[in-house]
Write an enzyme that holds these catalytic residues in place. Sequence first.
Site, mmCIF file in Angstrom:
data_model
loop_
_atom_site.group_PDB
_atom_site.id
_atom_site.type_symbol
_atom_site.label_atom_id
_atom_site.label_comp_id
_atom_site.label_asym_id
_atom_site.label_seq_id
_atom_site.Cartn_x
_atom_site.Cartn_y
_atom_site.Cartn_z
ATOM 1 N N ASP A 157 75.526 19.237 -15.752
ATOM 2 C CA ASP A 157 75.204 17.813 -15.814
ATOM 3 C C ASP A 157 73.902 17.562 -15.047
ATOM 4 O O ASP A 157 72.922 18.282 -15.238
ATOM 5 C CB ASP A 157 76.396 16.999 -15.280
ATOM 6 C CG ASP A 157 76.283 15.503 -15.518
ATOM 7 O OD1 ASP A 157 76.681 15.051 -16.598
ATOM 8 O OD2 ASP A 157 75.801 14.806 -14.616
ATOM 9 N N ASP A 174 82.726 19.537 -25.162
ATOM 10 C CA ASP A 174 81.902 18.506 -24.514
ATOM 11 C C ASP A 174 80.994 17.846 -25.547
ATOM 12 O O ASP A 174 80.034 18.452 -26.022
ATOM 13 C CB ASP A 174 81.043 19.113 -23.405
ATOM 14 C CG ASP A 174 80.179 18.057 -22.714
ATOM 15 O OD1 ASP A 174 80.543 16.865 -22.776
ATOM 16 O OD2 ASP A 174 79.152 18.418 -22.132
ATOM 17 N N HIS A 193 83.682 17.967 -20.540
ATOM 18 C CA HIS A 193 82.410 17.872 -19.825
ATOM 19 C C HIS A 193 82.503 18.469 -18.426
ATOM 20 O O HIS A 193 81.622 19.222 -18.003
ATOM 21 C CB HIS A 193 81.966 16.412 -19.745
ATOM 22 C CG HIS A 193 80.606 16.244 -19.140
ATOM 23 N ND1 HIS A 193 79.463 16.727 -19.745
ATOM 24 C CD2 HIS A 193 80.203 15.674 -17.976
ATOM 25 C CE1 HIS A 193 78.411 16.442 -18.995
ATOM 26 N NE2 HIS A 193 78.832 15.811 -17.913
#
Length: 299
Positions: A120, A247, A277
């Site tokens: 991320d 994801d 995710h």
Amino acid sequence: MTRSVCRTPDACFAGLSGFDYRPRYVEVDGLRMAYVEAGPAAAPPVVLLHGEPSWSYLYRHMMAPLAAAGYRVLAPDLIGCGRSDKPAAVADYSYARHVAWTWAWFEQLGLADVTLFCQDWGSLIGLRLVAEHADTFARVFVGNGFLPTGDETMPMLFSAWRAFARYSPVFPVGAILQAGSRRWLSRAERAAYNAPFPDKRYTAGIRAFPQLVPITPDDPATPDNRVAWQSLARFSRPFHTCFADGDPITRGADRALRRRVAGAADAAHTSIQGARHFLQEDQGEAIVEFMLAQMGPPG
């Protein structure tokens, strides 16, 4: 201009579920940046960079097995997250500042020959660091992350997330982590994710992150990210992708990384099955198994 800064009281972190690491601190740009550490202090370092809106707690399933394998494992809290200081205005945050703050942490600790795992926003920051300080990194693992320049088509789900972070009167971090995880998080785990943010004064940083992702070619971060891609195209040390199979935000970005980063050509890659995710929550042990298979024993 004086910057107003919030610091989450230590009492908020009392009794964290499954995370009894002692916090450590360094100062970057006048701010206190927190991290946790496990494993032999003289061993090769493995740095775990979290993303939005999590903190180092996300790596509790990965730290112990990596340390048990003989590595020095370090997981910082990005500024605005976890136990790190939290500038109180959204305008206090920028992509460039996050890169500078995180690199200052590396410098303070004198880290070298680093194996990096990033996900991320940890990837948006971490890949810039790899590009700009390539000699610091011995090996890179990317899970559910990318380095956007604003030239990509972003999924509609990201647009909805960006609007939610900007306008929603509430920002339930534990519930957000649950929505991005396949397994059911316990009440104590969700409370641990909420812990750094006892009220809305502490959430400027995590609300800022989605606004800082370059989504247009004229974004302020785009020129630096384009230059970073040129450097990554020459980064020849092992570069692995281990994206989750479920994801919707980063799906397909692993193919671009494998195509564009020099060190990905001869490196092993995998798909982490049964994960969304926040793949560290869903399959932390599987990620570590893959990492250790590539890294071998420290030495």
